[in-house]
Write a protein that holds these residues in place. Structure first.
Motif, PDB file in Angstrom:
ATOM      1  N   ARG A   3      32.520 -16.684 -60.718  1.00  0.00           N
ATOM      2  CA  ARG A   3      30.897 -16.099 -60.601  1.00  0.00           C
ATOM      3  C   ARG A   3      30.591 -14.796 -61.363  1.00  0.00           C
ATOM      4  NH1 ARG A   3      28.987 -15.801 -54.324  1.00  0.00           N
ATOM      5  NH2 ARG A   3      26.910 -15.925 -55.683  1.00  0.00           N
ATOM      6  N   ALA A   4      31.458 -14.000 -61.609  1.00  0.00           N
ATOM      7  CA  ALA A   4      31.381 -12.857 -62.306  1.00  0.00           C
ATOM      8  C   ALA A   4      31.141 -13.165 -63.736  1.00  0.00           C
ATOM      9  CB  ALA A   4      32.379 -11.761 -61.949  1.00  0.00           C
ATOM     10  N   ALA A   5      31.894 -14.049 -64.023  1.00  0.00           N
ATOM     11  CA  ALA A   5      31.889 -14.589 -65.583  1.00  0.00           C
ATOM     12  C   ALA A   5      31.088 -15.575 -65.864  1.00  0.00           C
ATOM     13  CB  ALA A   5      33.369 -15.127 -65.936  1.00  0.00           C
ATOM     14  N   GLY A   6      30.001 -15.871 -64.953  1.00  0.00           N
ATOM     15  CA  GLY A   6      28.925 -16.854 -65.105  1.00  0.00           C
ATOM     16  C   GLY A   6      29.512 -18.170 -64.809  1.00  0.00           C
ATOM     17  N   VAL A   7      30.290 -18.661 -63.956  1.00  0.00           N
ATOM     18  CA  VAL A   7      30.621 -19.831 -63.701  1.00  0.00           C
ATOM     19  C   VAL A   7      30.482 -19.951 -62.171  1.00  0.00           C
ATOM     20  CG1 VAL A   7      32.521 -21.746 -63.624  1.00  0.00           C
ATOM     21  CG2 VAL A   7      32.526 -20.009 -65.470  1.00  0.00           C
ATOM     22  N   ASP A   8      29.469 -20.478 -61.876  1.00  0.00           N
ATOM     23  CA  ASP A   8      28.884 -20.640 -60.211  1.00  0.00           C
ATOM     24  C   ASP A   8      28.421 -22.097 -60.103  1.00  0.00           C
ATOM     25  OD1 ASP A   8      28.405 -19.876 -57.872  1.00  0.00           O
ATOM     26  OD2 ASP A   8      26.525 -18.856 -58.245  1.00  0.00           O
ATOM     27  N   ASP A   9      29.431 -23.193 -60.303  1.00  0.00           N
ATOM     28  CA  ASP A   9      28.968 -24.485 -60.173  1.00  0.00           C
ATOM     29  C   ASP A   9      29.270 -25.086 -58.658  1.00  0.00           C
ATOM     30  OD1 ASP A   9      31.766 -24.463 -60.172  1.00  0.00           O
ATOM     31  OD2 ASP A   9      31.982 -25.335 -61.965  1.00  0.00           O
ATOM     32  N   GLY A  10      29.539 -24.137 -57.703  1.00  0.00           N
ATOM     33  CA  GLY A  10      29.795 -24.469 -56.424  1.00  0.00           C
ATOM     34  C   GLY A  10      31.383 -25.173 -56.150  1.00  0.00           C
ATOM     35  N   LEU A  11      32.108 -25.219 -57.464  1.00  0.00           N
ATOM     36  CA  LEU A  11      33.442 -26.045 -57.548  1.00  0.00           C
ATOM     37  C   LEU A  11      34.544 -24.948 -57.862  1.00  0.00           C
ATOM     38  CD1 LEU A  11      32.259 -29.542 -58.634  1.00  0.00           C
ATOM     39  CD2 LEU A  11      33.139 -28.879 -56.493  1.00  0.00           C
ATOM     40  N   THR A  12      34.216 -24.316 -58.905  1.00  0.00           N
ATOM     41  CA  THR A  12      35.341 -23.536 -59.693  1.00  0.00           C
ATOM     42  C   THR A  12      35.742 -22.416 -58.847  1.00  0.00           C
ATOM     43  OG1 THR A  12      34.369 -24.100 -61.760  1.00  0.00           O
ATOM     44  CG2 THR A  12      35.888 -22.196 -61.530  1.00  0.00           C
ATOM     45  N   GLY A  13      36.965 -22.237 -58.562  1.00  0.00           N
ATOM     46  CA  GLY A  13      37.290 -21.440 -57.549  1.00  0.00           C
ATOM     47  C   GLY A  13      37.576 -21.984 -56.124  1.00  0.00           C
ATOM     48  N   THR A  14      37.484 -23.045 -55.886  1.00  0.00           N
ATOM     49  CA  THR A  14      37.839 -23.880 -54.735  1.00  0.00           C
ATOM     50  C   THR A  14      38.860 -24.867 -55.182  1.00  0.00           C
ATOM     51  OG1 THR A  14      36.199 -25.442 -55.170  1.00  0.00           O
ATOM     52  CG2 THR A  14      35.450 -23.241 -54.210  1.00  0.00           C
ATOM     53  N   LEU A  15      39.136 -25.576 -53.977  1.00  0.00           N
ATOM     54  CA  LEU A  15      40.067 -26.591 -54.071  1.00  0.00           C
ATOM     55  C   LEU A  15      39.330 -27.808 -53.295  1.00  0.00           C
ATOM     56  CD1 LEU A  15      43.730 -25.303 -53.665  1.00  0.00           C
ATOM     57  CD2 LEU A  15      42.467 -26.257 -55.838  1.00  0.00           C
ATOM     58  N   GLN A  16      38.552 -28.808 -53.974  1.00  0.00           N
ATOM     59  CA  GLN A  16      37.946 -29.901 -53.173  1.00  0.00           C
ATOM     60  C   GLN A  16      37.745 -30.898 -54.333  1.00  0.00           C
ATOM     61  OE1 GLN A  16      33.828 -29.148 -52.684  1.00  0.00           O
ATOM     62  NE2 GLN A  16      33.897 -26.920 -53.120  1.00  0.00           N
ATOM     63  N   PRO A  17      37.644 -32.238 -54.100  1.00  0.00           N
ATOM     64  CA  PRO A  17      37.138 -33.150 -55.217  1.00  0.00           C
ATOM     65  C   PRO A  17      36.145 -32.793 -56.006  1.00  0.00           C
ATOM     66  CG  PRO A  17      37.657 -34.118 -52.986  1.00  0.00           C
ATOM     67  CD  PRO A  17      37.522 -32.696 -52.690  1.00  0.00           C
TER      68      PRO A  17
ATOM     69  N   ALA B 292      17.678 -10.539 -62.533  1.00  0.00           N
ATOM     70  CA  ALA B 292      18.823 -11.101 -61.597  1.00  0.00           C
ATOM     71  C   ALA B 292      19.540 -12.299 -62.316  1.00  0.00           C
ATOM     72  CB  ALA B 292      17.887 -11.485 -60.502  1.00  0.00           C
ATOM     73  N   ALA B 293      18.620 -13.191 -63.130  1.00  0.00           N
ATOM     74  CA  ALA B 293      19.523 -14.567 -63.755  1.00  0.00           C
ATOM     75  C   ALA B 293      20.506 -14.089 -64.659  1.00  0.00           C
ATOM     76  CB  ALA B 293      18.368 -15.270 -64.671  1.00  0.00           C
ATOM     77  N   ARG B 294      20.565 -13.028 -65.104  1.00  0.00           N
ATOM     78  CA  ARG B 294      21.795 -12.826 -66.175  1.00  0.00           C
ATOM     79  C   ARG B 294      23.006 -12.025 -65.350  1.00  0.00           C
ATOM     80  NH1 ARG B 294      19.871 -15.428 -68.891  1.00  0.00           N
ATOM     81  NH2 ARG B 294      22.120 -16.156 -68.781  1.00  0.00           N
ATOM     82  N   LYS B 295      22.894 -11.923 -64.213  1.00  0.00           N
ATOM     83  CA  LYS B 295      23.992 -11.503 -63.143  1.00  0.00           C
ATOM     84  C   LYS B 295      24.696 -10.338 -63.840  1.00  0.00           C
ATOM     85  CE  LYS B 295      25.050 -15.646 -60.528  1.00  0.00           C
ATOM     86  NZ  LYS B 295      23.581 -16.326 -60.781  1.00  0.00           N
ATOM     87  N   HIS B 296      24.063  -9.374 -64.281  1.00  0.00           N
ATOM     88  CA  HIS B 296      24.800  -8.202 -64.981  1.00  0.00           C
ATOM     89  C   HIS B 296      25.688  -7.587 -64.106  1.00  0.00           C
ATOM     90  CE1 HIS B 296      21.763  -8.435 -67.851  1.00  0.00           C
ATOM     91  NE2 HIS B 296      20.646  -8.245 -67.201  1.00  0.00           N
ATOM     92  N   ARG B 297      26.692  -6.837 -64.510  1.00  0.00           N
ATOM     93  CA  ARG B 297      27.882  -6.491 -63.634  1.00  0.00           C
ATOM     94  C   ARG B 297      27.942  -4.940 -63.779  1.00  0.00           C
ATOM     95  NH1 ARG B 297      33.093  -9.675 -65.326  1.00  0.00           N
ATOM     96  NH2 ARG B 297      34.167  -7.855 -64.578  1.00  0.00           N
ATOM     97  N   LEU B 298      28.508  -4.430 -62.824  1.00  0.00           N
ATOM     98  CA  LEU B 298      28.994  -2.930 -62.706  1.00  0.00           C
ATOM     99  C   LEU B 298      30.636  -2.996 -62.459  1.00  0.00           C
ATOM    100  CD1 LEU B 298      25.955  -1.491 -60.757  1.00  0.00           C
ATOM    101  CD2 LEU B 298      26.400  -1.454 -63.229  1.00  0.00           C
ATOM    102  N   GLU B 299      31.045  -2.089 -63.188  1.00  0.00           N
ATOM    103  CA  GLU B 299      32.510  -1.919 -62.922  1.00  0.00           C
ATOM    104  C   GLU B 299      32.856  -0.822 -61.779  1.00  0.00           C
ATOM    105  OE1 GLU B 299      34.469  -4.504 -64.335  1.00  0.00           O
ATOM    106  OE2 GLU B 299      32.408  -5.137 -65.110  1.00  0.00           O
ATOM    107  N   HIS B 300      33.456  -0.975 -60.955  1.00  0.00           N
ATOM    108  CA  HIS B 300      34.119   0.163 -59.914  1.00  0.00           C
ATOM    109  C   HIS B 300      32.952   0.415 -58.963  1.00  0.00           C
ATOM    110  CE1 HIS B 300      36.960   0.252 -63.105  1.00  0.00           C
ATOM    111  NE2 HIS B 300      36.276   1.049 -63.765  1.00  0.00           N
ATOM    112  N   LEU B 301      31.913   0.986 -59.736  1.00  0.00           N
ATOM    113  CA  LEU B 301      30.824   1.515 -58.370  1.00  0.00           C
ATOM    114  C   LEU B 301      31.446   1.842 -57.260  1.00  0.00           C
ATOM    115  CD1 LEU B 301      27.774   1.005 -58.373  1.00  0.00           C
ATOM    116  CD2 LEU B 301      27.938  -1.035 -57.151  1.00  0.00           C
ATOM    117  N   GLU B 302      31.910   3.074 -57.320  1.00  0.00           N
ATOM    118  CA  GLU B 302      32.757   3.536 -56.155  1.00  0.00           C
ATOM    119  C   GLU B 302      31.868   4.604 -55.142  1.00  0.00           C
ATOM    120  OE1 GLU B 302      36.857   4.814 -56.458  1.00  0.00           O
ATOM    121  OE2 GLU B 302      36.702   4.882 -58.685  1.00  0.00           O
ATOM    122  N   MET B 303      30.984   4.994 -55.717  1.00  0.00           N
ATOM    123  CA  MET B 303      29.938   6.131 -54.731  1.00  0.00           C
ATOM    124  C   MET B 303      28.571   5.414 -54.805  1.00  0.00           C
ATOM    125  SD  MET B 303      31.354   9.748 -56.005  1.00  0.00           S
ATOM    126  CE  MET B 303      30.646  10.456 -54.775  1.00  0.00           C
TER     127      MET B 303
END
Length: 499
Positions: A421-435, A307-318
């Motif tokens: 987050r999908a690219a491993g950037v999950d610092d709680g700040l990136t992708g938001t607008l806050q100081p 789980a720590a590696r946050k492996h990803r799946l593309e599309h996952l339609e079914m």
């Protein structure tokens, strides 16, 4: 909002901001609103750029229109994309003989809208002789599977490097003009190439996160061995792997390229190497193989490490509810494309043609994945669908199957913070607008975009980036116009309206 050295340093009322930063350069937004910039979590930049600069077949409504477009196309090689016979009268693509007549002896490569099969001329086949003996060869129709990979490689090799780089630049500039600051390039040996990926990773036109869809490491700074590492193909080309045959082609259940053992081996290798792994998976048989592969990998390396590696799946339609729950427990990221549902979902769309209404209307269950704790990251799969983030947010909310959509806030988050987050950037700040957050944002002219709240009152989309959209609104009105896109304080696109 105040920005210094590429970072948001203050957010609040205008009067207080001017007092705190009296010497700042002030940009008057003139009623426009600011929001975090979008991330497109699945693109193919060169192919998408060639669609912008080359032969666009997405508007063709018949085989005759396609052939006329080939006749009118210039150049020694004709590279086109976007035909979709499911929307044509007769639903029949042209024959090779018809294409040869229109080509006038030139090599022609025309990818289907899903890019998992292609119409090719005899002249191109002559450049890829192995295609004739490969799986997926058709003597007079579209090529798929390994045969398609051979002819695509030959066509790709015939494109001059300068043309390829110009196509990349055109696509990246276009993405920036749509409020996108970062894209995830899903490259691979059967899709593009190492030179292609190296050029993209070296660009400064946009933030490019590179993935290589293969099981072997490469000498490039990629985020992971993921993206389009194919477990199966696509529904439109009837190469997505199914548990039971296609409704409109009972003689086939698609193609399964990797089994559960291969999936598990790749996940174990990536986990131990500290890499993000992942796969392209669409059909239900492919999803079953992937989930079983995760189970087997967890038995080897343990659930926390997996789980720590946050492996990803593309599309996952079914994907079933039980499968979604298992994937959520493994920390999986699902890179999904809401415009697929808009284009091909519903009881009368391509999915229903291929699978029947029962199966065809159960695809892309975004709410099921989100409820299971799977991280969602929205993207376009350009050139399969266009880079249109607001349309993707809208499609994720207004799913064509009741109960499969998600809230506007969840959809917007999945197309912004979810991509980071999908690219491993999950610092709680990136992708938001806050100081403290990176100053990565877009400025939009709102037009008449509104949200209808559950109590039937109508509220405008807030111009305050700190505000929360009502829980279950319905997006309506024209798409906002992007006026400026900024990445970590650096302007990527400026339409001139704020000058």
């Amino acid at each position: 909002m105040a920005v210094a050295d590429g970072t948001v340093v203050w957010l609040g009322q205008d009067t207080a901001g001017r007092a705190l930063h009296p010497d700042a350069e002030v940009v008057d937004l003139r009623g426009a609103f600011v929001a975090p910039a979008f991330v497109d979590a699945h693109v193919h930049a060169t192919s998408a750029g060639l669609l912008l600069t080359g032969l666009d077949l997405t508007g063709c409504r018949s085989a005759r229109e396609l052939l006329d477009a080939v006749r009118a196309a210039g150049g020694a090689l004709v590279w086109g994309h976007g035909w979709d016979e499911t929307r044509w009268d007769g639903r029949r693509p042209p024959t090779r003989a018809e294409l040869d007549e229109a080509a006038g002896g030139r090599p022609v490569y025309l990818s289907r809208i899903d890019v998992h099969s292609a119409l090719v001329s005899t002249a191109l086949l002559d450049l890829a002789p192995a295609a004739r003996d490969a799986d997926g060869f058709a003597p007079d129709g579209p090529l798929s599977r390994a045969s398609h990979h051979h002819v695509r490689g030959a066509a790709k090799d015939a494109i001059p490097a300068a043309t390829r780089r110009a196509a990349q630049d055109a696509f990246l500039r276009h993405a920036a003009s749509r409020g996108v600051a970062s894209v995830h390039e899903c490259a691979g040996p059967d899709i593009s190439g190492l030179d292609d990926l190296a050029d993209l990773l070296a660009t400064d036109l946009l933030d490019v996160v590179g993935y290589w869809g293969a099981r072997e490491p490469v000498g490039l700074p990629v985020r992971g061995l993921a993206g389009d590492l194919f477990v199966d193909g696509a529904l439109g080309s009837r190469t997505a792997a199914l548990c039971s045959p296609y409704a409109d082609a009972p003689d086939t259940s698609g193609a399964l390229y990797l089994d559960a053992d291969a999936v598990a081996e790749h996940l174990v290798t990536c986990t131990r190497a500290g890499l993000q792994g992942g796969f392209h998976v669409i059909g239900d048989a492919a999803a079953a193989a992937v989930v079983e592969g995760f189970d087997r990998a967890a038995a080897v390396v343990g659930v926390p490490a997996l789980a720590a590696r946050k492996h990803r799946l593309e599309h996952l339609e079914m994907v079933t509810a039980e499968q979604a729950a298992r994937l959520g427990s493994y920390g999986v990221v699902a890179s999904v494309q809401p415009l697929f549902d808009r284009e091909w979902g519903g009881p009368d769309g391509m999915y229903a043609q291929r699978l029947g209404v029962g199966r065809g209307t159960a695809l892309n269950p975004f709410s099921r994945l989100a409820a299971a704790g799977v991280v969602l990251a929205l993207g376009s799969d350009a050139p399969v669908t266009s880079v249109d983030p607001w349309a993707a947010v809208r499609a994720a909310v207004h799913h064509r199957t009741d109960g499969s959509g998600i809230s506007p806030r969840a959809a917007f988050t999945a197309h912004t913070r979810g991509g980071w987050r999908a690219a491993g950037v999950d610092d709680g700040l990136t992708g938001t607008l806050q100081p403290g957050a990176p100053a990565t944002y877009a400025v939009w002219r709102a037009g008449e975009l509104e949200v209808s709240a559950p109590d039937s009152r109508v509220r405008r989309w807030s111009t305050d980036p700190r505000s929360r959209v009502p829980a279950l609104p319905a997006l309506t009105g024209p798409t906002p116009e992007c006026l400026r896109t900024v990445l970590r304080g650096r302007v990527l696109f400026d339409g001139g309206a704020l000058s």
